[in-house]
Scaffold this active site. Structure first.
Site, short mmCIF file in Angstrom:
data_model
loop_
_atom_site.label_atom_id
_atom_site.label_comp_id
_atom_site.label_asym_id
_atom_site.label_seq_id
_atom_site.Cartn_x
_atom_site.Cartn_y
_atom_site.Cartn_z
N HIS A 250 10.69 -16.17 70.14
CA HIS A 250 10.68 -15.50 68.83
C HIS A 250 9.61 -16.00 67.86
CE1 HIS A 250 15.20 -14.53 69.65
NE2 HIS A 250 14.38 -14.06 70.57
N GLU A 341 15.61 -3.41 64.31
CA GLU A 341 15.53 -2.81 62.97
C GLU A 341 14.15 -2.29 62.61
OE1 GLU A 341 16.95 -5.67 60.10
OE2 GLU A 341 18.99 -5.61 60.92
N TYR A 351 16.87 -10.05 54.59
CA TYR A 351 17.14 -8.99 55.57
C TYR A 351 18.32 -9.29 56.48
CZ TYR A 351 13.65 -6.43 53.32
OH TYR A 351 13.01 -5.73 52.33
N TYR A 362 23.65 -11.48 73.67
CA TYR A 362 23.33 -10.98 75.01
C TYR A 362 24.49 -11.16 75.98
CZ TYR A 362 18.56 -10.55 73.43
OH TYR A 362 17.44 -10.18 72.75
#
Ligand code: HEC
Length: 469
Positions: A250, A341, A351, A362
């Protein structure tokens, strides 16, 4: 009510009262198979939930309400008293996944050179360049050549005839690549590139420790290219050493410019709680001046505990970023299992990740029971199940007039190109334009008005052109 279902109801009720612990630990697939499938297959009393016209409403909220309150008169208990809110939410995600597997069976895969008719435009796909190794970012030089990044490091030049220049650009920064992600990521030209020659790169910067373990963080540099060599390098963003992390996940990235500002993202690096922690750079979108200085009118200015440049927070892994002509910032980000998103990014806002999300873990375990909260932004659109959105362009070319001002997002997992039409900050039309040509990593509007795609597996540069050509 038929006896069978009455017996099942009694079984469920007794299971609830004697053994409710078991449900709380169950993964969503097991929940669904144990609690729902007996009645919800085609032919059974509740009918299939996968291929159906919803009687009680098709929105996530309505389906959740059905499961929560049940239909006791028809034999379906109110599951709100059996399982947690988070598990109810997980069931909604799971039903959406089953639904989309069903829908996908009906989409035919696209072969290059076939004419593809869509709602507003027809086009065909040209394969321009093959043999790329996990291409990540694409940009167009004014002389007609293109620059692309490949994940493992080199910066590559694509000639005007679309052949790959065999000599990579030397001297770009060393990158950290540990599975699953990282390496060299996005590339962008300064808006005044013709005058100043600046090229910006986003990459996983870091080092290896004595145990061979790498420490990394997303960083931004700018430099120029001369004779296949990266020169004049300047750092635009480099996090404090204490923020480098062992995770390989990420990194976010993507670079967007507006006048003298640069925007970019850093994902939460797999530490989801840190997306809410303003004292850390991960899980944030940044705004800086194009030379790396922090603008004085940024949010959180003057707080010594907040690293400079943070523009918004609560992000998981944004990998699509675009500024429109009105200086609004649009971003896509990867959710976990569901909850990808599409957002409008406002100064200083939260957010929500991981406090609110439309997705689950997952492994089928819920992340949170809530999808909205005061003080946290809602996405303009969310994708559940996930498509893994990557690359974003706002189409402003002339070749496809009926697509003017539509957004196009690539996707890794679904291997799809989606077109989004937005009006008054809402998506009023979404269409899958392409599918089955590989993982779509980047989408750009070219200076010629055509739409360019970078795909992984196989690594290619593709272009959507009008059928007349
Ligand atoms: C004992 C049988 C039974 C079980 C078990 C059961 N349901 Fe149902 N469910 C029904 C019936 C009957 C209906 C009403 C069907 C109709 O109106 O066509 C229904 C309706 C629904 C609806 C509304 C459907 C619509 O068209 O709007 C949803 C959603 C739903 N169930 C989800 C679930 C989920 C999720 C589970 C498992 C947690 C579950 N059900 C377990 C029997 C059951």
């Amino acid at each position: 009510m038929k006896l069978r279902y009455f017996a099942l109801l009694i079984f469920l009720l007794s299971a609830i009262t004697t053994n409710s612990q078991d449900f709380s630990k169950m993964k969503v697939k097991d929940l669904y198979e144990n609690l729902c499938m007996s009645c919800h297959t085609s032919g059974a009393v509740g009918g299939s939930l996968v291929n159906r016209t919803w009687k009680q409403g098709s929105s996530d909220a309505e389906i959740l309400k059905s499961i929560k309150n049940g239909y006791p008169q028809q034999g379906m208990v109110a599951f709100g008293s059996v399982i947690s809110d988070a598990q109810l939410q997980a069931l909604v995600v799971y039903i959406r996944e089953l639904e989309s597997q069903e829908v996908k069976k009906n989409i035919t895969e696209v072969e290059p050179n076939r004419i593809i008719k869509t709602q507003q435009e027809s086009f065909k796909v040209e394969v321009l360049t093959t043999g790329l190794k996990t291409p990540w970012g694409l940009t167009f030089l004014p002389d007609g050549r293109k620059l692309i990044t490949e994940r493992l490091g080199p910066l590559r030049i694509i000639n005007t005839d679309n052949t790959l220049d065999p000599t990579p650009v030397k001297g770009t920064p060393e990158v950290i690549f540990d599975r699953p992600e990282g390496g060299m990521m996005d590339i962008a030209l300064h808006p005044d590139y013709k005058k100043n020659g600046w090229i910006y790169l986003a990459f996983a910067d870091g080092w290896r420790d004595e145990n061979g373990k790498s420490w990394s963080q997303t960083a931004i540099v700018r430099g120029r290219i001369k004779d296949h060599t990266w020169i004049d390098q300047e750092w635009i963003y480099k996090a404090d050493k204490k923020f480098y992390m062992k995770s390989g996940a990420h990194y976010g990235s993507r670079i967007a410019f507006y006048k003298g500002y640069i925007y970019f993202a850093i994902g939460e690096r797999g530490s989801m709680g840190q997306a809410q922690d303003l004292s850390r750079p991960n899980g944030k979108i940044f705004r800086l001046y194009d030379d790396g200085r922090v603008p004085k009118d940024n949010p959180f200015i003057g707080d010594p505990n907040i690293p400079g440049g943070i523009w918004s927070y609560g992000h998981r892994n944004p990998q699509g970023l675009v500024v429109d002509k009105k200086h609004r910032l649009w971003a896509t980000e990867h959710g976990a299992r569901g909850g990808d998103e599409f957002n409008i990014i406002h100064k200083g806002r939260n957010y929500g990740w991981p406090v609110i999300t439309h997705g689950i873990n997952y492994n089928g375990q819920p992340i949170t029971s809530i999808t909205e909260k005061e003080g946290m932004e809602q996405p303009v659109l969310h994708w559940t199940p996930s498509i893994a959105p990557c690359g974003l362009t706002l189409y402003d070319g002339r070749k496809f007039p009926n697509w003017k001002n539509d957004f196009f997002t690539g996707s890794l997992r679904a291997e799809e190109l989606h077109r989004l039409r937005v009006k008054n900050n809402k998506v009023i039309n979404e269409e899958i334009i392409l599918k089955g040509l590989g993982r779509i990593r980047d989408v750009r509007t070219g200076p010629d008005g055509y739409i360019y795609l970078l795909t992984n597996d196989p690594g290619r540069l593709l272009r959507l052109v009008n059928k007349k050509n």
